[in-house]
Design a protein around this motif. Structure first.
Motif, PDB file in Angstrom:
ATOM      1  N   HIS A  25       1.060  -1.248  -0.122  1.00 58.61           N
ATOM      2  CA  HIS A  25      -0.051  -0.055  -0.141  1.00 58.61           C
ATOM      3  C   HIS A  25       0.420   1.285   0.188  1.00 58.61           C
ATOM      4  CE1 HIS A  25      -3.449   2.431   0.895  1.00 58.61           C
ATOM      5  NE2 HIS A  25      -4.073   1.885   0.653  1.00 58.61           N
ATOM      6  N   ILE A  27       0.475   3.684   1.287  1.00 59.92           N
ATOM      7  CA  ILE A  27       0.812   4.929   2.470  1.00 59.92           C
ATOM      8  C   ILE A  27       0.679   4.285   3.201  1.00 59.92           C
ATOM      9  CG2 ILE A  27      -0.683   5.255   4.627  1.00 59.92           C
ATOM     10  CD1 ILE A  27      -1.899   7.095   2.709  1.00 59.92           C
ATOM     11  N   THR A  28       1.535   2.931   3.244  1.00 64.03           N
ATOM     12  CA  THR A  28       1.950   2.594   4.405  1.00 64.03           C
ATOM     13  C   THR A  28       3.870   2.230   3.936  1.00 64.03           C
ATOM     14  OG1 THR A  28       1.204   0.465   3.232  1.00 64.03           O
ATOM     15  CG2 THR A  28       0.726   0.414   5.536  1.00 64.03           C
ATOM     16  N   ILE A  31       4.550   6.074   4.678  1.00 64.11           N
ATOM     17  CA  ILE A  31       5.108   6.341   6.299  1.00 64.11           C
ATOM     18  C   ILE A  31       6.510   5.441   6.687  1.00 64.11           C
ATOM     19  CG2 ILE A  31       4.720   5.407   8.598  1.00 64.11           C
ATOM     20  CD1 ILE A  31       1.624   6.113   7.256  1.00 64.11           C
ATOM     21  N   MET A  65       7.278  15.225   2.925  1.00 64.26           N
ATOM     22  CA  MET A  65       6.283  13.477   2.741  1.00 64.26           C
ATOM     23  C   MET A  65       4.798  13.773   3.393  1.00 64.26           C
ATOM     24  SD  MET A  65       8.540  11.287   2.378  1.00 64.26           S
ATOM     25  CE  MET A  65       7.109  10.170   2.748  1.00 64.26           C
ATOM     26  N   VAL A  66       4.506  15.387   4.237  1.00 63.71           N
ATOM     27  CA  VAL A  66       3.257  15.020   4.001  1.00 63.71           C
ATOM     28  C   VAL A  66       2.816  16.008   3.126  1.00 63.71           C
ATOM     29  CG1 VAL A  66       2.113  17.370   4.796  1.00 63.71           C
ATOM     30  CG2 VAL A  66       3.251  16.361   6.864  1.00 63.71           C
ATOM     31  N   LEU A  67       2.761  16.329   2.077  1.00 67.30           N
ATOM     32  CA  LEU A  67       2.435  16.504   0.673  1.00 67.30           C
ATOM     33  C   LEU A  67       2.936  15.191  -0.234  1.00 67.30           C
ATOM     34  CD1 LEU A  67       4.418  19.805  -0.884  1.00 67.30           C
ATOM     35  CD2 LEU A  67       2.041  19.769   0.587  1.00 67.30           C
ATOM     36  N   VAL A  69       1.426  11.604   1.331  1.00 71.73           N
ATOM     37  CA  VAL A  69       0.934  11.516   2.147  1.00 71.73           C
ATOM     38  C   VAL A  69      -0.397  11.698   1.454  1.00 71.73           C
ATOM     39  CG1 VAL A  69      -0.337  10.651   4.538  1.00 71.73           C
ATOM     40  CG2 VAL A  69       2.366  10.835   3.994  1.00 71.73           C
ATOM     41  N   PHE A  70      -0.389  13.376   1.722  1.00 71.81           N
ATOM     42  CA  PHE A  70      -1.540  14.158   0.501  1.00 71.81           C
ATOM     43  C   PHE A  70      -2.242  13.984  -0.231  1.00 71.81           C
ATOM     44  CE2 PHE A  70      -2.990  18.738  -0.505  1.00 71.81           C
ATOM     45  CZ  PHE A  70      -4.509  18.511   0.168  1.00 71.81           C
ATOM     46  N   MET A  73      -3.204  10.503  -0.089  1.00 68.69           N
ATOM     47  CA  MET A  73      -4.937  10.135  -0.205  1.00 68.69           C
ATOM     48  C   MET A  73      -5.466  11.256  -1.331  1.00 68.69           C
ATOM     49  SD  MET A  73      -4.583  10.913   4.144  1.00 68.69           S
ATOM     50  CE  MET A  73      -5.088  13.056   3.251  1.00 68.69           C
ATOM     51  N   LEU A  74      -5.670  12.126  -1.534  1.00 70.40           N
ATOM     52  CA  LEU A  74      -6.404  12.919  -2.770  1.00 70.40           C
ATOM     53  C   LEU A  74      -6.500  11.763  -3.817  1.00 70.40           C
ATOM     54  CD1 LEU A  74      -5.413  16.388  -3.223  1.00 70.40           C
ATOM     55  CD2 LEU A  74      -7.548  15.540  -2.654  1.00 70.40           C
TER      56      LEU A  74
ATOM     57  N   LEU B  80      -3.045   1.353  10.943  1.00 70.34           N
ATOM     58  CA  LEU B  80      -2.187   2.982  10.946  1.00 70.34           C
ATOM     59  C   LEU B  80      -3.214   3.923  11.727  1.00 70.34           C
ATOM     60  CD1 LEU B  80      -1.867   2.995   7.121  1.00 70.34           C
ATOM     61  CD2 LEU B  80      -0.219   3.063   9.333  1.00 70.34           C
ATOM     62  N   LEU B 126       1.341  14.444  10.306  1.00 70.76           N
ATOM     63  CA  LEU B 126       1.377  13.307  10.013  1.00 70.76           C
ATOM     64  C   LEU B 126       0.449  12.655  10.638  1.00 70.76           C
ATOM     65  CD1 LEU B 126       4.578  12.689   9.199  1.00 70.76           C
ATOM     66  CD2 LEU B 126       2.904  12.765   7.632  1.00 70.76           C
ATOM     67  N   ILE B 129      -2.912  13.776   9.443  1.00 74.29           N
ATOM     68  CA  ILE B 129      -3.445  12.995   8.406  1.00 74.29           C
ATOM     69  C   ILE B 129      -3.567  11.352   8.370  1.00 74.29           C
ATOM     70  CG2 ILE B 129      -2.483  13.009   6.246  1.00 74.29           C
ATOM     71  CD1 ILE B 129      -0.591  15.249   6.528  1.00 74.29           C
ATOM     72  N   ILE B 130      -2.706  10.765   8.577  1.00 75.71           N
ATOM     73  CA  ILE B 130      -2.876   9.372   9.390  1.00 75.71           C
ATOM     74  C   ILE B 130      -4.353   9.025   9.920  1.00 75.71           C
ATOM     75  CG2 ILE B 130      -1.241   7.271   9.753  1.00 75.71           C
ATOM     76  CD1 ILE B 130       1.274   8.791   9.080  1.00 75.71           C
ATOM     77  N   TRP B 133      -7.307   9.385   7.583  1.00 76.45           N
ATOM     78  CA  TRP B 133      -6.866   8.806   6.486  1.00 76.45           C
ATOM     79  C   TRP B 133      -7.613   6.918   6.625  1.00 76.45           C
ATOM     80  CZ3 TRP B 133      -4.365   4.251   4.894  1.00 76.45           C
ATOM     81  CH2 TRP B 133      -4.504   3.762   3.416  1.00 76.45           C
ATOM     82  N   LEU B 141     -11.536  11.561   6.768  1.00 83.47           N
ATOM     83  CA  LEU B 141     -10.728  12.391   5.124  1.00 83.47           C
ATOM     84  C   LEU B 141     -10.510  13.664   5.222  1.00 83.47           C
ATOM     85  CD1 LEU B 141      -8.860  10.845   3.648  1.00 83.47           C
ATOM     86  CD2 LEU B 141     -10.670  10.230   1.583  1.00 83.47           C
ATOM     87  N   LEU B 145      -7.510  16.743   5.401  1.00 82.11           N
ATOM     88  CA  LEU B 145      -7.119  17.074   4.115  1.00 82.11           C
ATOM     89  C   LEU B 145      -7.121  18.846   4.064  1.00 82.11           C
ATOM     90  CD1 LEU B 145      -9.149  15.939   1.040  1.00 82.11           C
ATOM     91  CD2 LEU B 145      -6.807  15.496   1.350  1.00 82.11           C
ATOM     92  N   SER B 148      -3.805  19.334   6.058  1.00 83.11           N
ATOM     93  CA  SER B 148      -2.431  18.709   6.405  1.00 83.11           C
ATOM     94  C   SER B 148      -2.804  20.415   4.933  1.00 83.11           C
ATOM     95  CB  SER B 148      -2.457  18.320   5.558  1.00 83.11           C
ATOM     96  OG  SER B 148      -3.579  17.902   4.324  1.00 83.11           O
TER      97      SER B 148
END
Lengths: 166, 394
Positions: A25, A27-28, A31, A65-67, A69-70, A73-74, B80, B126, B129-130, B133, B141, B145, B148
Motif C-alpha cells: 500500500h 501509504i504504508t 510512512i 512527506m506530508v505532501l 501522503v497528501f 490520499m487525494l 495505522l 502526519l 493525516i494518518i 485517512w 478524511l 485534507l 494538512s
C-alpha cells in the motif's frame, strides 16, 4: 553509548527502507520512508550535525512527506495487486540480488576514499552560520539556479493544472 | 548518591520524568481553565458538579476516558489507526526537551532548539493525516485534507515570524535567545522601536492556525465535520490526540514566550531596582490574592454544602501558602525563572482561549487567502523592515 545508538538507528533505517519496497500500500510505504528519514536524522545527530538533522526532519519528514501522503490520499491510491511471477524471475531473482549487493559492496570498498575512523560528535562545523555563509558566497550560483529551477517547476505545475480545469 | 546527582544525564532525566508525569494533569487543568473562561465569556458557569466549582473535573474526565470502550471501525486500517495518535503525542512531548523553563531547568540546550520545535510541529501533522485517512470515513478524511493544507500553508508564515526573532538574537539556541534579550535589556517584541510587533503578530496568528484552534479550527469544525480527523476515535486514543493538542499549544506558547516575551526573564530585565517588587512582591501578591478570592468563593459556597466549602477553603489556603515560598531568598532564586516562564505561558494560553471565545470561524477560502495573500507578505515585509532597522541600530 554512541555505538549502540548508531546500530539501533541504522537497523531501523534499513528495516524501514526494506519496508518501503515490500509494502503493497502506498501509504504504508510512505510512512516507512518517514521512518528512514527520521532515523537518518538521528544518525546525523549522533555525528554532531545538529542543524542538518533538524533540517532533515523539517524538510523531508515534515514538508515533503506530508505532501506525499497528501497526494496519495487525494488520488485515493489503493493497494497494489501482486502479479503472477514468471519462472525466470523466480529462478534468477535471488541470485541476481546477491550478485548486485556483492558488486555494490565491492565497488564501495574499492573506490571509496580511505578515511580515518568515524568519530561520533566530531562534526562541529555545519551550523546555520557556516551553511548560510557558504550558500551565499561560494555556492551562490548553484543555489540561485536551484531556486530558479524550483520556480520553473511551480509555474509548470500551475500551467498544467490550469489546463485540466478548462 | 553524589556521583548519581553529578552525572550529566541526571538533571535532564529528572526534568523529563517530571514533564511526562505532570503534563497530562496540567493539560487537564488547561482544559478546565478553557471551559471556565469560555463559560465566563458566554455568561455561563461551566463545569460545577465534580468538586467545588468543578476543580476535580479533569480527574473525572481522565478516569472516564481510560475506562471507555476502545472502538476501531471495522473497515479502518488497524495498524495505522493505532499508530496515528502516537505520532503527535510523541512529537509534541519531544518538543518540550528544548523549552527553557528557566536558565537551569531545561532538558537540553541544542544549537538548533527553535528549529527542533518547528520540526516537531511539522512531523506532528502526519498523525492528523494518518488518523484521518486510516479511519476510512468521510468526515475524518475531509478534516485530514483540510488540516494538512492549512498547516503546510501557515508553517511558512510561522517560520518567517520566528526568523525575525532569531535574527535579533543571532542564534537558534533557546537559552541564547533569552540571554540575548537580557543583554539588550528588552523583550524582542518591543525591540527595534516596537517594529518587532509585526513578526510577533504574524507568529501569534500562525501559531493559532498551527494548533488548529478557533478561528482557524477548520480541520475539526464541529458544525461541518463532526470532529474532523478525530471523529472515529474514542477512549484512550482520543485522549492521546487531545493531550498532543494541548501539549503543542503549550509548546508553541513556550516558543513564543522564549522568543518574544523574554523567556524566564522578569519584565524590564535590565532595571535592577525592580528586583524586589517584581521577583518578591508580585508572586506573593498573585498567589495571596488568588488564595483570598478562593476563600471568598468558599464562604459563599458554605450555605449550599459545608464539605465542598471546606475543600475549597483548603485549596485557597494552599494557594496562598505557595506564595509564601517565594519569600525565602534561596528558594526564590531557584524558582523565580520557572515562575515567570509559566506565568507568561499562562498569559499566552489565556489569550488564545480569549480569541477562541470571541472570534467566529473563517470560511475555508478565507483561511487560505489570509495565509498566502496577507500573512506571508506581511511577514516578509516585517522581516525586511526589522533587518534594516536592526542593522541601523547595531
Amino acid at each position: 553509548m554512541d555505538v549502540p545508538l548508531f546500530l539501533i538507528f541504522a537497523a531501523i533505517a534499513v528495516a524501514c527502507g526494506v519496508n518501503v519496497v515490500v509494502q503493497r500500500h502506498p501509504i504504508t510505504s510512505a510512512i516507512s520512508l518517514i521512518g528512514v528519514m527520521g532515523s537518518l536524522a538521528a544518525l546525523y545527530l549522533l555525528l554532531g550535525g545538529e542543524f542538518i538533522a533538524a533540517v532533515q526532519v523539517v524538510v523531508y519528514a515534515g514538508a515533503i512527506m506530508v505532501l506525499f501522503v497528501f497526494v496519495i490520499m487525494l488520488l485515493n491510491a489503493g493497494a497494489e495487486g501482486r502479479s503472477g511471477r514468471s519462472w525466470p524471475v523466480r529462478l534468477l531473482g535471488i541470485p541476481f540480488l546477491v550478485l548486485l549487493l556483492g558488486l555494490l559492496s565491492f565497488v564501495v570498498q574499492a573506490y571509496a576514499p580511505k578515511t580515518d575512523r568515524v568519530v561520533f560528535g566530531a562534526f562541529t562545523s555545519g551550523g546555520p552560520r557556516d551553511i548560510g555563509k557558504l550558500l551565499f558566497t561560494e555556492y551562490l550560483l548553484p543555489f540561485e539556479l536551484t531556486s530558479v529551477l524550483i520556480l520553473i517547476a511551480i509555474a509548470g505545475a500551475v500551467v498544467l493544472a490550469r489546463k485540466e480545469i478548462d | 548518591m553524589e556521583t548519581v546527582i553529578q552525572h550529566p544525564l541526571f538533571a535532564p532525566l529528572v526534568i523529563t520524568a517530571v514533564i511526562i508525569a505532570v503534563f497530562p494533569l496540567l493539560a487537564g487543568y488547561i482544559v478546565l481553565v478553557e471551559r471556565k473562561v469560555l463559560a465566563d465569556i458566554q455568561v455561563r458557569l461551566g463545569p460545577m458538579r465534580v468538586g467545588p466549582h468543578g476543580i476535580l473535573q479533569p480527574i473525572a474526565d481522565a478516569v472516564k476516558l481510560l475506562q471507555k470502550e476502545d472502538i476501531i471501525p471495522t473497515e479502518a486500517d488497524r495498524a495505522l489507526f493505532w499508530l496515528a495518535p502516537v505520532i503527535p503525542a510523541v512529537t509534541a512531548l519531544t518538543a518540550f526537551a528544548v523549552l527553557p523553563f528557566s536558565g537551569h531547568v531545561v532538558v537540553t540546550d541544542v544549537n538548533v532548539g527553535l528549529l527542533l520545535i518547528a520540526a516537531m510541529s511539522a512531523v506532528g501533522i502526519l498523525g492528523i493525516i494518518i488518523g484521518g485517512w486510516s479511519s476510512n470515513s468521510h468526515y475524518p478524511l475531509l478534516g485530514a485534507l483540510r488540516s494538512s493544507a492549512q498547516l503546510v500553508s501557515y508553517e511558512v508564515a510561522l517560520s518567517l515570524g520566528l526568523i525575525a526573532g532569531v535574527m535579533s538574537a543571532g542564534s537558534l539556541s533557546m537559552l541564547k535567545i533569552v540571554e540575548a534579550q537580557r543583554e539588550r535589556g528588552v523583550w524582542f517584541v518591543f525591540d527595534n522601536y516596537g517594529l518587532m510587533i509585526i513578526p510577533f503578530m504574524v507568529f501569534l496568528i500562525a501559531a493559532i492556525a498551527e494548533t488548529n484552534r478557533l478561528p482557524f479550527d477548520l480541520p475539526e469544525a464541529e458544525s461541518e465535520l463532526v470532529a474532523g480527523f478525530m471523529t472515529e476515535y474514542s477512549g484512550f486514543r482520543w485522549a492521546l490526540f487531545f493531550l498532543a493538542e494541548y501539549a503543542s499549544i503549550f509548546v508553541i506558547a513556550g516558543a513564543g514566550v522564549t522568543l518574544f516575551w523574554g523567556g524566564w526573564l522578569r519584565p524590564f530585565p535590565s532595571w535592577g531596582w525592580l528586583d524586589i517588587p517584581l521577583n518578591y512582591v508580585f508572586p506573593v501578591a498573585l498567589f495571596g490574592v488568588s488564595g483570598l478570592l478562593t476563600l471568598r468563593l468558599a464562604q459563599r459556597l458554605k450555605k449550599y454544602s459545608s464539605a465542598r466549602a471546606a475543600f475549597l477553603a483548603l485549596v485557597g489556603v494552599g494557594v496562598a501558602l505557595v506564595g509564601l515560598v517565594f519569600l525565602i531568598p534561596p528558594v526564590n532564586a531557584a524558582i523565580i525563572g520557572v515562575f515567570w516562564f509559566l506565568t507568561k505561558v499562562g498569559a499566552f494560553i489565556y489569550f488564545m482561549i480569549w480569541i477562541r471565545g470571541t472570534f467566529p470561524r473563517f470560511r475555508y477560502d478565507q483561511l487560505m487567502n489570509i495565509g498566502w495573500k496577507v500573512l506571508i507578505p506581511v511577514a516578509m515585509g516585517g522581516l525586511l523592515l526589522n533587518a534594516i532597522v536592526g542593522m541601523a541600530l547595531a
